[in-house]
Design an enzyme around this catalytic site. Structure first.
Site, PDB file in Angstrom:
ATOM      1  CG  HIS A 170      -1.866  -1.101   1.199  1.00  0.00           C
ATOM      2  ND1 HIS A 170      -1.694  -2.253   1.899  1.00  0.00           N
ATOM      3  CD2 HIS A 170      -2.979  -1.259   0.483  1.00  0.00           C
ATOM      4  CE1 HIS A 170      -2.674  -3.077   1.635  1.00  0.00           C
ATOM      5  NE2 HIS A 170      -3.472  -2.506   0.785  1.00  0.00           N
TER       6      HIS A 170
ATOM      7  CE  LYS B  42       1.102   5.308   3.159  1.00  0.00           C
ATOM      8  NZ  LYS B  42      -0.205   5.431   3.750  1.00  0.00           N
TER       9      LYS B  42
ATOM     10  CD  GLU C 188       6.794   3.275  10.087  1.00  0.00           C
ATOM     11  OE1 GLU C 188       7.023   2.449  10.979  1.00  0.00           O
ATOM     12  OE2 GLU C 188       6.262   2.991   9.008  1.00  0.00           O
TER      13      GLU C 188
ATOM     14  CG  HIS D 294       7.768   1.033   2.503  1.00  0.00           C
ATOM     15  ND1 HIS D 294       7.141   1.083   3.712  1.00  0.00           N
ATOM     16  CD2 HIS D 294       7.082   0.131   1.770  1.00  0.00           C
ATOM     17  CE1 HIS D 294       6.120   0.233   3.715  1.00  0.00           C
ATOM     18  NE2 HIS D 294       6.074  -0.355   2.551  1.00  0.00           N
TER      19      HIS D 294
HETATM   20  N1  LIG Z   1      -2.371  -6.252   8.572  1.00  0.00           N
HETATM   21  C1  LIG Z   1      -1.670  -5.308   7.995  1.00  0.00           C
HETATM   22  O1  LIG Z   1      -1.593  -4.147   8.417  1.00  0.00           O
HETATM   23  C2  LIG Z   1      -0.923  -5.617   6.722  1.00  0.00           C
HETATM   24  C3  LIG Z   1      -0.170  -4.589   6.098  1.00  0.00           C
HETATM   25  C4  LIG Z   1       0.481  -4.875   4.897  1.00  0.00           C
HETATM   26  C5  LIG Z   1       0.388  -6.153   4.348  1.00  0.00           C
HETATM   27  N2  LIG Z   1      -0.315  -7.128   4.994  1.00  0.00           N
HETATM   28  C6  LIG Z   1      -0.387  -8.461   4.364  1.00  0.00           C
HETATM   29  O2  LIG Z   1      -1.743  -8.833   4.234  1.00  0.00           O
HETATM   30  C7  LIG Z   1      -1.888 -10.253   4.385  1.00  0.00           C
HETATM   31  C8  LIG Z   1      -2.847 -10.523   5.537  1.00  0.00           C
HETATM   32  O3  LIG Z   1      -2.224 -10.117   6.761  1.00  0.00           O
HETATM   33  P1  LIG Z   1      -3.021  -9.939   8.122  1.00  0.00           P
HETATM   34  O4  LIG Z   1      -2.033  -9.638   9.168  1.00  0.00           O
HETATM   35  O5  LIG Z   1      -4.142  -8.999   7.921  1.00  0.00           O
HETATM   36  O6  LIG Z   1      -3.566 -11.451   8.299  1.00  0.00           O
HETATM   37  P2  LIG Z   1      -4.375 -12.112   9.490  1.00  0.00           P
HETATM   38  O7  LIG Z   1      -5.060 -11.077  10.319  1.00  0.00           O
HETATM   39  O8  LIG Z   1      -3.484 -13.094  10.171  1.00  0.00           O
HETATM   40  O9  LIG Z   1      -5.519 -12.918   8.708  1.00  0.00           O
HETATM   41  C9  LIG Z   1      -5.292 -14.055   7.917  1.00  0.00           C
HETATM   42  C10 LIG Z   1      -6.549 -14.323   7.102  1.00  0.00           C
HETATM   43  O10 LIG Z   1      -6.380 -15.490   6.322  1.00  0.00           O
HETATM   44  C11 LIG Z   1      -7.459 -16.395   6.596  1.00  0.00           C
HETATM   45  N3  LIG Z   1      -6.937 -17.760   6.506  1.00  0.00           N
HETATM   46  C12 LIG Z   1      -5.823 -18.240   7.110  1.00  0.00           C
HETATM   47  N4  LIG Z   1      -5.631 -19.533   6.777  1.00  0.00           N
HETATM   48  C13 LIG Z   1      -6.649 -19.860   5.941  1.00  0.00           C
HETATM   49  C14 LIG Z   1      -7.014 -21.058   5.268  1.00  0.00           C
HETATM   50  N5  LIG Z   1      -6.301 -22.177   5.383  1.00  0.00           N
HETATM   51  N6  LIG Z   1      -8.107 -21.048   4.483  1.00  0.00           N
HETATM   52  C15 LIG Z   1      -8.865 -19.905   4.350  1.00  0.00           C
HETATM   53  N7  LIG Z   1      -8.546 -18.741   4.956  1.00  0.00           N
HETATM   54  C16 LIG Z   1      -7.475 -18.721   5.749  1.00  0.00           C
HETATM   55  C17 LIG Z   1      -7.894 -16.061   8.021  1.00  0.00           C
HETATM   56  O11 LIG Z   1      -9.190 -16.524   8.237  1.00  0.00           O
HETATM   57  P3  LIG Z   1      -9.744 -16.790   9.739  1.00  0.00           P
HETATM   58  O12 LIG Z   1      -9.319 -15.613  10.573  1.00  0.00           O
HETATM   59  O13 LIG Z   1     -11.230 -16.830   9.553  1.00  0.00           O
HETATM   60  O14 LIG Z   1      -9.124 -18.045  10.213  1.00  0.00           O
HETATM   61  C18 LIG Z   1      -7.795 -14.540   7.983  1.00  0.00           C
HETATM   62  O15 LIG Z   1      -8.906 -13.991   7.313  1.00  0.00           O
HETATM   63  C19 LIG Z   1      -0.473 -10.776   4.623  1.00  0.00           C
HETATM   64  O16 LIG Z   1       0.095 -11.109   3.391  1.00  0.00           O
HETATM   65  C20 LIG Z   1       0.237  -9.572   5.203  1.00  0.00           C
HETATM   66  O17 LIG Z   1       1.615  -9.648   5.033  1.00  0.00           O
HETATM   67  C21 LIG Z   1      -0.967  -6.883   6.154  1.00  0.00           C
END
Ligand SMILES: NC(=O)c1ccc[n+]([C@@H]2O[C@H](COP(=O)([O-])OP(=O)(O)OC[C@H]3O[C@@H](n4cnc5c(N)ncnc54)[C@H](OP(=O)(O)O)[C@@H]3O)[C@@H](O)[C@H]2O)c1
Length: 313
Positions: free
Chosen positions: A178, A182, A216, A240
């Site tokens: 993301h 920006k 940050e 970044h």
């Molecule tokens: N969070 C951030 O701020 C952020 C920022 C930049 C990039 N990212 C990227 O975005 C992605 C998600 O990160 P996150 O931290 O938001 O993840 P997260 O909160 O850990 O969530 C993981 C998601 O994947 C689902 N999931 C996991 N195993 C699964 C399976 N076997 N089958 C179906 N669904 C499954 C989970 O479902 P359930 O919860 O229902 O089990 C949940 O919806 C990653 O690649 C991360 O690096 C995140």
């Protein structure tokens, strides 16, 4: 705009809660989506459609500094009319057949798969989308959006990228970070190349050095388990900071389209000559007390290094 189904793998994720669901709301509110678009949200959590709507409603009303508007119930209802939740485990191949059935029923020829889930699942998802025919473009187009990180080091990134490009064409793939989209970053190009006075002076005759600082004003928050395994260099260094450096120093692209900008960006990144002896890494005090940080963790939360640029300017 073509009509499409957007499949969000990880609709219950932290990312979906802070960014994707609020964004869908805003897209509906702004009338930016086609009339019959569909969103299929995938997660393992067992929700029926009513419980899923409650989850979305609660998400939209949770304080979020990325999304501060008042929620209009009519827009929310309009969004609900396009949302379906699919509770499946994507490590189970039969889940893909359920997804396919749903997509067939929705009769939208174009499909976007957005992976907002554990990066460790990416490889098997690419393979299964392909092997179950979900990635085929028989009736319409297919796009794949994947969140960073792509691998954890050069070898694993290459391996994953090879797998990705084995099954999908480059123009079907969108690798997301993301920060890189920006507006302030995009504006660097406009500022430089729309400026007839400054740009000709951007040479080593007039500039001694450029310092790129990412300061940050917030901590790692709830990202401890992710951050502790990656550290500052992987979180913001190769993406970044190098992006800022590239935009600030690259030559003028032939045009402002994606291919031309990418070409110049690759050229400047290839001309970097980093000085390994200048690398400083450290850890801010208090990091070990953050949530989900391993006891005694040596993960870096600070880094700096110098690099020269070996080009004519
Ligand atoms: N969070 C951030 O701020 C952020 C920022 C930049 C990039 N990212 C990227 O975005 C992605 C998600 O990160 P996150 O931290 O938001 O993840 P997260 O909160 O850990 O969530 C993981 C998601 O994947 C689902 N999931 C996991 N195993 C699964 C399976 N076997 N089958 C179906 N669904 C499954 C989970 O479902 P359930 O919860 O229902 O089990 C949940 O919806 C990653 O690649 C991360 O690096 C995140």
């Amino acid at each position: 705009m073509d009509n499409f189904s957007l499949v969000i793998v990880g609709i219950t994720s932290n990312l979906a809660q802070i960014k994707l669901i609020p964004t869908l709301y805003d897209l509906v509110a702004g009338g930016y989506l086609p009339k019959d678009f569909q969103v299929i949200g995938i997660g393992r959590t067992t929700y029926n459609q009513g419980q899923f709507r409650d989850f979305v409603s609660k998400t939209l009303r949770t304080p979020n500094h990325h999304h501060t508007h008042v929620i209009d119930e009519r827009i929310e209802q309009e969004l609900f009319a396009h949302l379906t939740y699919l509770s499946v485990d994507l490590t189970d191949l039969s889940s893909y057949a359920k997804l396919k059935d749903l997509l067939v029923r929705q009769q939208t020829p174009n499909h976007v798969f957005y992976l907002a889930t554990f990066p460790s699942l990416y490889g098997s998802i690419f393979e299964n989308l392909k092997s179950t025919g979900l990635a085929d473009e028989k009736a319409g187009w297919t796009r794949l959006l994947i969140e960073k990180p792509i691998g954890s080091d050069r070898d694993s990134a290459r391996e994953l990228n090879d797998l990705l490009t084995k099954y999908f064409r480059e123009d079907q793939i969108f690798r997301l970070d993301h920060y890189l989209g920006k507006e302030t970053l995009q504006n660097i190009l406009t500022f430089r190349f729309g400026n007839g006075i400054l740009e000709p002076l951007m040479t080593s005759d007039h500039i001694d050095h450029i310092e790129v600082t990412a300061a940050e004003d917030f901590g790692i928050g709830s990202r401890g388990s992710y951050y502790d395994q990656n550290g500052a260099i992987k979180d913001v260094g190769q993406n970044h900071l190098l992006q800022m450096l590239a935009l600030a120093t690259m030559d003028k692209p032939k045009s402002m389209d994606n291919d031309s900008i990418t070409k110049e960006r690759v050229k400047i990144l290839k001309s970097l000559v980093p000085d390994p002896s200048s690398l400083v890494i450290g850890q801010y005090e208090g990091y070990l007390g953050e949530k989900d940080i391993a006891p005694g963790s040596t993960t870096e939360t600070y880094f700096s290094f110098k690099t020269m640029i070996d080009n004519d300017r």
